[in-house]
Design a protein around this motif. Structure first.
Motif, mmCIF file in Angstrom:
data_model
loop_
_atom_site.group_PDB
_atom_site.id
_atom_site.type_symbol
_atom_site.label_atom_id
_atom_site.label_comp_id
_atom_site.label_asym_id
_atom_site.label_seq_id
_atom_site.Cartn_x
_atom_site.Cartn_y
_atom_site.Cartn_z
ATOM 1 N N THR A 174 15.445 9.646 -13.005
ATOM 2 C CA THR A 174 14.018 10.259 -12.695
ATOM 3 C C THR A 174 13.239 9.306 -12.888
ATOM 4 O OG1 THR A 174 12.539 12.235 -13.261
ATOM 5 C CG2 THR A 174 13.514 11.012 -15.080
ATOM 6 N N ALA A 175 11.891 9.228 -12.028
ATOM 7 C CA ALA A 175 11.200 8.271 -12.114
ATOM 8 C C ALA A 175 10.292 8.565 -13.117
ATOM 9 C CB ALA A 175 10.326 8.158 -10.865
ATOM 10 N N LEU A 176 9.750 7.690 -13.920
ATOM 11 C CA LEU A 176 8.625 7.555 -14.988
ATOM 12 C C LEU A 176 7.213 7.680 -14.238
ATOM 13 C CD1 LEU A 176 9.997 4.997 -17.451
ATOM 14 C CD2 LEU A 176 10.267 7.123 -17.712
ATOM 15 N N PRO A 177 6.257 8.512 -15.381
ATOM 16 C CA PRO A 177 4.801 8.558 -14.671
ATOM 17 C C PRO A 177 4.329 7.220 -14.278
ATOM 18 C CG PRO A 177 5.199 9.640 -16.847
ATOM 19 C CD PRO A 177 6.471 8.869 -16.670
ATOM 20 N N PRO A 202 0.891 -1.201 -0.114
ATOM 21 C CA PRO A 202 0.066 0.004 -0.229
ATOM 22 C C PRO A 202 0.822 1.260 0.210
ATOM 23 C CG PRO A 202 0.018 -1.272 2.285
ATOM 24 C CD PRO A 202 0.656 -1.888 1.242
ATOM 25 N N ASP A 203 2.063 1.043 0.382
ATOM 26 C CA ASP A 203 2.841 2.287 0.373
ATOM 27 C C ASP A 203 4.052 2.480 -0.896
ATOM 28 O OD1 ASP A 203 1.981 3.105 3.017
ATOM 29 O OD2 ASP A 203 3.336 1.563 3.752
ATOM 30 N N TYR A 206 8.743 3.923 -3.805
ATOM 31 C CA TYR A 206 9.672 4.138 -4.848
ATOM 32 C C TYR A 206 10.170 5.523 -5.068
ATOM 33 C CZ TYR A 206 10.457 2.979 -9.695
ATOM 34 O OH TYR A 206 11.260 2.827 -10.919
ATOM 35 N N ARG A 207 9.462 6.470 -4.528
ATOM 36 C CA ARG A 207 10.116 7.792 -4.494
ATOM 37 C C ARG A 207 11.355 7.882 -3.719
ATOM 38 N NH1 ARG A 207 4.589 9.649 -4.609
ATOM 39 N NH2 ARG A 207 4.641 9.330 -2.415
ATOM 40 N N PHE A 239 12.307 -0.214 0.151
ATOM 41 C CA PHE A 239 10.936 -1.016 0.155
ATOM 42 C C PHE A 239 11.039 -1.773 1.308
ATOM 43 C CE2 PHE A 239 11.423 0.116 -4.213
ATOM 44 C CZ PHE A 239 10.105 0.247 -4.735
ATOM 45 N N GLY A 240 11.863 -2.027 2.057
ATOM 46 C CA GLY A 240 12.193 -2.912 3.162
ATOM 47 C C GLY A 240 12.294 -2.372 4.342
#
Length: 202
Positions: free
Chosen positions: A164-167, A143-144, A149-150, A197-198
């Protein structure tokens, strides 16, 4: 150059490039050697005998309705080399069942444009060998995910990999010249993946 966060069938060249991939990308459900061997698992069908009079105990377990049961589960802290063992088991199975391969890109370079009946039958036959991504890196099970990812992308940038992250956080692309060696980039990717993530749930 764009990177996807989910590993896809690829040849040797793409495999080498995947050192920067979030592996893509829980515990492993089977030893790596067993999965990589590409052996088909054959389930035996047994007929249950009739229960004795007065015996109300179940004679057989109900079949599982989980389509992912038996698939190898990748862990968040796995290196690219470790996950590669599982993916090669899946790709080898596809090849053995007649899925087209791209010649000149290694023995298991799957042709993703092969939509023939043979390819579809191979994918169905090998579905149980396709690795499951770590649940932490899947939006459906985390859920997060977007926040994580940011944090992952920020960590990569802090470590010197300018991206840079993709849309929709579906991957990332280079935002500047990469000056890190493949080894350092792979180590940074693994560190940032586990931390972002962990870190909150470990």
């Amino acid at each position: 150059m764009t990177r996807s966060r989910i590993p896809r069938p690829a040849g040797a060249a793409a495999v080498l490039a995947s050192v920067l991939l979030l592996a893509g990308c829980g515990g492993s459900s089977s030893p790596a050697g067993d999965t990589a061997a590409g052996k088909d698992d054959v389930a035996s069908l047994q007929t249950a005998s009739a229960p004795a009079a007065g015996d109300t105990s179940p004679t057989a377990a109900a079949p599982s309705t989980d389509p992912d049961q038996g698939r190898p589960q990748l862990r968040l802290d796995m290196t690219d080399a470790e996950t590669q063992v599982y993916w090669e088991g899946y790709w080898k199975c596809l090849k053995e069942h007649g899925h087209k391969m791209i010649l000149g890109r290694g023995p298991y370079s799957v042709d993703q444009n092969d939509n023939s009946p043979t390819a579809k039958a191979a994918e169905k036959a090998c579905a149980g060998k396709m690795p499951l991504q770590p649940p932490e890196t899947e939006r459906e099970t985390n859920p997060d995910f977007d926040e994580d990812y940011r944090d992952y992308v920020a960590c990569l940038n802090d470590g010197g990999l300018h991206v840079t992250a993709l849309p929709g956080n579906t991957g990332w692309t280079y935002a500047g010249e990469n000056t890190l060696s493949p080894e350092k980039a792979a180590n940074l990717d693994l560190h940032c993946k586990v931390e972002a993530f962990g870190g909150k749930n470990s």
